[in-house]
Design a protein around this motif. Structure first.
Motif, PDB file in Angstrom:
ATOM      1  N   THR A 238      -9.006  10.052  17.630  1.00 45.51           N
ATOM      2  CA  THR A 238      -8.684  11.090  16.649  1.00 45.51           C
ATOM      3  C   THR A 238      -8.937  10.546  15.260  1.00 45.51           C
ATOM      4  O   THR A 238      -8.491   9.439  14.924  1.00 45.51           O
ATOM      5  N   LEU A 239      -9.654  11.314  14.475  1.00 41.25           N
ATOM      6  CA  LEU A 239      -9.896  10.963  13.085  1.00 41.25           C
ATOM      7  C   LEU A 239      -8.958  11.783  12.210  1.00 41.25           C
ATOM      8  O   LEU A 239      -9.040  13.014  12.166  1.00 41.25           O
ATOM      9  N   ALA A 240      -8.043  11.107  11.540  1.00 37.32           N
ATOM     10  CA  ALA A 240      -7.150  11.750  10.580  1.00 37.32           C
ATOM     11  C   ALA A 240      -7.760  11.584   9.199  1.00 37.32           C
ATOM     12  O   ALA A 240      -7.946  10.461   8.718  1.00 37.32           O
TER      13      ALA A 240
ATOM     14  N   THR B 262     -11.816  13.993  18.049  1.00 36.13           N
ATOM     15  CA  THR B 262     -10.894  15.049  17.624  1.00 36.13           C
ATOM     16  C   THR B 262     -10.463  14.796  16.181  1.00 36.13           C
ATOM     17  O   THR B 262     -10.507  13.664  15.692  1.00 36.13           O
ATOM     18  N   LEU B 263     -10.051  15.851  15.508  1.00 36.21           N
ATOM     19  CA  LEU B 263      -9.736  15.771  14.086  1.00 36.21           C
ATOM     20  C   LEU B 263      -8.284  16.147  13.830  1.00 36.21           C
ATOM     21  O   LEU B 263      -7.736  17.037  14.487  1.00 36.21           O
ATOM     22  N   HIS B 264      -7.689  15.478  12.865  1.00 35.50           N
ATOM     23  CA  HIS B 264      -6.345  15.822  12.407  1.00 35.50           C
ATOM     24  C   HIS B 264      -6.403  15.916  10.884  1.00 35.50           C
ATOM     25  O   HIS B 264      -6.512  14.883  10.197  1.00 35.50           O
ATOM     26  N   PRO B 265      -6.339  17.127  10.319  1.00 34.50           N
ATOM     27  CA  PRO B 265      -6.442  17.278   8.863  1.00 34.50           C
ATOM     28  C   PRO B 265      -5.179  16.782   8.168  1.00 34.50           C
ATOM     29  O   PRO B 265      -4.061  16.998   8.632  1.00 34.50           O
TER      30      PRO B 265
ATOM     31  N   LEU C 144       2.708   9.563  10.232  1.00 28.45           N
ATOM     32  CA  LEU C 144       3.867   8.984  10.907  1.00 28.45           C
ATOM     33  C   LEU C 144       4.432   9.924  11.967  1.00 28.45           C
ATOM     34  O   LEU C 144       4.936   9.477  13.005  1.00 28.45           O
ATOM     35  N   ALA C 145       4.289  11.216  11.737  1.00 30.54           N
ATOM     36  CA  ALA C 145       4.831  12.197  12.685  1.00 30.54           C
ATOM     37  C   ALA C 145       4.078  12.206  14.010  1.00 30.54           C
ATOM     38  O   ALA C 145       4.641  12.588  15.043  1.00 30.54           O
ATOM     39  N   ILE C 146       2.811  11.798  14.022  1.00 34.90           N
ATOM     40  CA  ILE C 146       2.001  11.830  15.253  1.00 34.90           C
ATOM     41  C   ILE C 146       1.703  10.443  15.798  1.00 34.90           C
ATOM     42  O   ILE C 146       1.108  10.302  16.871  1.00 34.90           O
TER      43      ILE C 146
END
Length: 564
Positions: free
Chosen positions: A286-288, A304-307, A325-327
């Motif tokens: 995942t790319l944040a 996968t992406l996390h904005p 921090l939440a994920i």
């Protein structure tokens, strides 16, 4: 044998072996036999081949005499060229050569080197056994003449009559510990280290003089080497570190990696780092990334992406840290830093994400507030970070916090204590290492630099360069000898950081993941160089070759000796 030793360590190993029952003559016989075996591999059919052995005054010269005798017995026409070797009655190896009537020449009879020049021109192989690993004085006088004559004769490797040059232990003129050239040095095609590799050989400028490296067994036992903490990452070691790929696996089997990277100025770093993790086999990556950078260049569709919320256009801030921090608990590894930038808001993001802020400035995401207001209690209450790879701008921000803390909410002396010990992999190149250490020049051997930094920071350190050194806080060191100009281009470090994170996601310990990641990265770089050349290659060219490097590593059979 892949151990790497200093001259002092090698002397201690040999003395310990003799104390356990070995003999000096026996060690020399095995060393010379190993050199002769490699020399015969170089020559192929020994019939009609000519070899010149340059013999010096010490044990290195003794190894050369043993090799000369064994080559003669195998059918090679051998000539000895003697420098400062006295006619001591107790020189058994020289006596055995004379029994065989092996021709001799003395440097004192050839002050201009003309006879040496002539015999070199007639030779297929030259063995340099002039000085061993203990040499430390500048090359001068007769020795300088011998080296210059040999190097001049072999300067044009395309000449049909240019002999192959094999150095015993280290090329004469190379410092065995530092890798410095003592004025001038023999330029070898191959260096045969008798026993463990001498650590000067793995760094430049010595590396450019040593040619291919080989290590031959001289009869040392595992007990003789058990205290040596440095080793070369060879094929055998790298293959042993490969994570299993069971046929009944699924993507969860191979772990999840979270990559926090990229900014408005460096959007490509995010793509390279996340793809590096995927290309070494992580099950999910995942790319944040900041919302404005969601659709940056080169994104793999499989990532996968996390904005993340942005403090300003393309710049992450503290709110983004709360989001990560939440994920974070869903991932086995975090990679943070490639292309992140060094803006003030980004520094606040980094401090908050890694828990570097003082307690009064910490938010409530990911930990409980300390009721007593104790900083020590707050550190203990914060949940442990997953394994974390810190690269590029992550390292630069750390350096800023340590050496320029005026606006930071952190006490510089406590930074390394705030990070969970042994759970971070730091990947500095020389410029980043200088900034982290707060120095203008790094004069020490890279093994010492990495080892000292790992002990001081209590983390795994990957000190990148033509020779890359991986060190852990306990003093273990692994070295990758893979200098390659095709890797000297922007973005290759992002790929390496991603590869290390991807291997950690699959269950490797950080030290092992760092070693294997460096090896695979280097192997992929060699493929790029061989296919595309060493000019114009791009970091993205490494990505499809990482799985090919893994496949090649699985297919290679062990050789029993180190080959580079």
């Amino acid at each position: 044998m892949s151990k790497i030793v200093t001259a002092g360590e090698m002397r201690a190993i040999e003395e310990a072996a003799v104390a356990r029952g070995a003999t000096w003559s026996g060690l020399m016989e095995q060393a010379g036999a190993g050199v002769a075996r490699v020399a015969l591999e170089v020559l192929g059919n020994p019939a009609g081949c000519r070899a010149l052995v340059l013999v010096g005054p010490g044990n290195n010269g003794g190894d050369g005499l043993v090799a000369a005798r064994l080559l003669h017995d195998a059918g090679v026409q051998v000539t000895l060229y003697l420098w400062r070797r006295s006619d001591a009655a107790g020189d058994e190896n020289w006596r055995l050569c004379r029994e065989r009537a092996i021709p001799e020449m003395r440097s004192t009879d050839d002050p201009q080197g003309r006879a040496l020049q002539s015999v070199i021109a007639d030779s297929d192989l030259v063995i340099d056994a002039l000085l061993g690993y203990g040499a430390s004085r500048p090359v001068e006088g007769e020795l300088a003449t011998i080296i210059a004559t040999l190097n001049t004769a072999t300067a044009q490797r395309t000449r049909m009559n240019s002999p192959f040059v094999l150095a015993v232990d280290v090329p004469t003129g190379v410092h065995a510990d530092s890798g410095a050239v003592l004025g001038d040095a023999v330029r070898a095609d191959l260096t045969v280290s008798t026993g463990p590799l001498k650590r000067g050989l793995i760094v430049y400028p010595a590396r450019a003089y040593a040619g291919e490296l080989r290590s031959v067994d001289i009869g040392l036992s595992p007990a003789d080497l058990e205290g040596i903490m440095a080793e070369l990452i060879d094929e055998k070691l790298a293959r042993s570190l490969l994570p299993p790929r069971p046929p009944d696996s699924h993507k969860g089997t191979f772990g999840k990696a979270l990559v926090v990277a990229g900014s408005v100025n460096y959007p490509g770093a995010a793509a390279l780092a996340s793809a590096g993790a995927a290309r070494v086999g992580a099950g999910l990556v995942t790319l944040a990334v900041g919302r404005s950078q969601m659709y940056g260049p080169g994104r793999l569709p499989e990532i996968t992406l996390h904005p993340l919320p942005e403090a300003e256009w393309g710049v992450l801030g503290e709110a983004a840290a709360d989001d990560v921090l939440a994920i974070l608990g869903n991932y086995q590894v975090l990679l943070v830093g490639p292309g992140l930038g060094r803006e003030k808001a980004t520094r606040a993001f980094f401090e908050r994400l890694l828990g570097l802020q003082s307690p009064r400035h910490r938010g409530q995401i990911g930990f409980r507030i300390a009721t007593a207001g104790s900083e020590k209690a707050a550190i203990k209450q914060r949940p442990e970070l997953p394994f974390t790879v810190v690269d590029a701008d992550g390292l630069n921000i750390l350096a800023d916090l340590i050496h320029h803390p005026e606006t930071a909410e952190v006490v510089p002396a406590t930074i390394w204590d705030r990070l969970p010990h042994g759970r971070c992999v730091l990947t500095p190149h020389p410029g980043e290492m200088r900034r982290l250490l707060g120095v203008e020049q790094i004069a020490d051997h890279p093994v010492d630099v990495a080892k000292d930094a790992a002990a001081r920071w209590k983390q795994i350190v990957v000190f990148k360069g033509a020779t890359t050194v991986i060190a852990d806080p306990e003093g273990r060191v692994r070295v990758n000898d893979g200098g390659n100009p095709a890797l000297a281009t922007a973005g290759t470090g992002d790929v390496l950081a991603g590869a290390i994170a991807g291997l950690i996601a699959q269950g490797l310990k950080p030290f092992d993941a760092a070693a294997l990641g460096v090896y695979l990265h280097s192997a992929a770089g060699r493929m790029v160089r061989d296919e595309l050349g060493d000019m114009g290659a791009l970091a993205g060219d490494l990505l499809p070759r990482l799985p090919l490097a893994i496949r090649a590593l699985k297919q290679v059979e062990g050789k029993g000796e180190v080959r580079l």
